[in-house]
Design an enzyme around this catalytic site. Structure first.
Site, mmCIF file in Angstrom:
data_model
loop_
_atom_site.group_PDB
_atom_site.id
_atom_site.type_symbol
_atom_site.label_atom_id
_atom_site.label_comp_id
_atom_site.label_asym_id
_atom_site.label_seq_id
_atom_site.Cartn_x
_atom_site.Cartn_y
_atom_site.Cartn_z
ATOM 1 N N GLY A 113 -26.857 -2.716 33.083
ATOM 2 C CA GLY A 113 -27.914 -2.325 32.137
ATOM 3 C C GLY A 113 -27.642 -0.620 31.906
ATOM 4 N N CYS A 137 -39.011 8.908 36.669
ATOM 5 C CA CYS A 137 -37.888 10.158 36.443
ATOM 6 C C CYS A 137 -39.011 10.747 35.395
ATOM 7 C CB CYS A 137 -37.674 9.123 34.821
ATOM 8 S SG CYS A 137 -38.396 8.355 33.749
ATOM 9 N N GLN A 176 -42.287 10.142 26.083
ATOM 10 C CA GLN A 176 -41.512 9.372 27.087
ATOM 11 C C GLN A 176 -40.330 8.576 25.846
ATOM 12 O OE1 GLN A 176 -43.840 9.329 30.939
ATOM 13 N NE2 GLN A 176 -42.378 7.914 30.551
ATOM 14 N N GLY A 204 -36.719 4.907 28.606
ATOM 15 C CA GLY A 204 -36.782 4.911 29.997
ATOM 16 C C GLY A 204 -37.465 3.584 29.704
ATOM 17 N N ARG A 206 -45.040 7.098 25.137
ATOM 18 C CA ARG A 206 -43.968 6.498 24.848
ATOM 19 C C ARG A 206 -44.082 6.652 23.222
ATOM 20 N NH1 ARG A 206 -40.377 4.422 27.695
ATOM 21 N NH2 ARG A 206 -41.931 3.330 28.711
ATOM 22 N N HIS A 265 -36.899 12.426 28.006
ATOM 23 C CA HIS A 265 -38.399 12.980 27.590
ATOM 24 C C HIS A 265 -38.657 14.193 27.865
ATOM 25 C CE1 HIS A 265 -38.427 8.402 29.042
ATOM 26 N NE2 HIS A 265 -38.253 8.307 30.203
ATOM 27 N N GLN A 308 -33.444 11.133 31.194
ATOM 28 C CA GLN A 308 -34.052 10.080 31.619
ATOM 29 C C GLN A 308 -33.565 9.117 32.412
ATOM 30 O OE1 GLN A 308 -34.132 6.653 30.385
ATOM 31 N NE2 GLN A 308 -34.581 5.950 32.489
#
Length: 338
Positions: A10, A128, A155, A159, A234, A241, A315
């Protein structure tokens, strides 16, 4: 030192590999774990290839000293006992354990000692947006107790993970090529050329889970009765962020005193020039950096005991992987790893 990374494929897992290499983290043996889908992938660390193993309930964590886990709350809950069975320190990046009273919630610039008391063998990495905010507010808290905080967050796609970043790029591509977006999977609405005033699911009080994390986690990290109200949004930037933060202190503070405290604060870079009105931190500049960047510090015109500031930070780094690595570095420094 035997180290494991769970969720190695990831975005945060990949950042773990980069940060561990950059900081010359002491590793004698490295184990990479992931889902059945990512098992078999290979990644290079310090010139050596490592293969991702499927995470299973077995004895793979025997002899592991530190396990960095970033594979989602469900995985963390299911595999915590397996990971900690042989006394590995599990540093978890999900929200699963953050508010558990037997699990410390740690930001090393603020409460590193909390990491020493971990009855379950787990240390939680905070959300975060919370991490970045408390790193900036902690030096101000030392000047005068902070009673209330209001936040509007901005953000980035990062994220929501690597797939979300790819989706945003795909949406922009579709807009350029066809004039409309057909790929909407990771977000509830189109993010390209848009903002979405919801991050995570709504709770019964009409705040989202992300917003409630900021309320609860801030109090736990700072050992404070501070009250926090957030609106988390978002935005269509790819990485880093940003937050606009209003805070009320018990005693009125001068902007110069706040700026002086921020200049000395670990993990913080003040970006403000009285001679240049266009100097302030932006996500493009904080991406890939370790510090939280802060600027536009000013008095709140609506409250004599309040000030406001703007901050931005990466982030994936300080908001996730870097904070976890710093926790591990602290444990090694004080000799608190088995």
């Amino acid at each position: 030192m035997r180290v494991a990374i769970v969720g190695a494929s990831g975005a945060v897992g990949q950042e773990f590999l980069r940060i561990l290499a950059e900081r010359d983290f002491p590793i004698d043996d490295l184990l990479l774990f992931g889902s059945k889908r990512s098992a078999g992938r290979q990644y290079t660390f310090r010139g050596k290839a490592y293969t991702v193993k499927e995470l299973q309930h077995n004895d793979d964590f025997r002899g592991v000293d530190i396990a960095f886990v970033s594979a989602g709350g469900g995985t963390s809950a299911e595999f915590a006992e397996t990971i900690t069975k042989y006394d590995a320190v599990m540093i978890d990046n999900s929200s699963q354990w953050r508010m558990d009273p037997e699990v410390p919630l740690v930001v090393p610039e603020i409460n590193p000692e909390d990491a020493l008391d971990r009855p379950k063998g787990i240390i939680a990495n905070p959300n975060c947006t919370t991490i970045m905010m408390v790193v900036v507010l902690n030096p101000i808290e030392k000047l005068s107790h902070i009673r209330k905080i209001h936040i509007a967050s901005y953000q980035s796609a990062s994220g929501a993970g690597a797939a979300a970043m790819r989706e945003l790029e795909q949406q922009y591509k579709e807009m350029v090529e066809t004039g409309h977006v057909s790929t909407i999977v990771k977000f509830p609405h189109q993010l390209a050329y848009n903002v979405i005033p919801q991050i995570d699911k709504m709770t019964p009080n009409d705040y989202t889970k992300e917003e409630m994390k900021m309320f609860n986690e801030t109090r736990k990290i700072m050992h404070s009765d501070v009250r926090t109200s957030a609106t988390c949004v978002r935005v269509s930037s790819l990485r880093s962020h940003s937050e606009s933060v209003w805070f009320e202190t018990e005693q009125p503070l001068e902007v110069s005193a706040i700026q002086a405290a921020l200049r000395k604060a670990p993990g913080v870079t003040l970006v403000q020039d009285p001679n240049d009105q266009y100097v302030y931190p932006m996500p493009l500049e904080s991406a890939g950096k370790d510090d939280v960047y802060v600027g536009r510090v000013r008095k709140d015109l609506a409250d004599d005991n309040s000030c406001t500031l703007w901050l931005t930070g990466d982030q994936i780094r300080k908001g996730a992987a870097l904070n976890a690595v710093q926790i591990a570095e602290y444990l090694i420094k004080v000799g608190n790893v088995k």
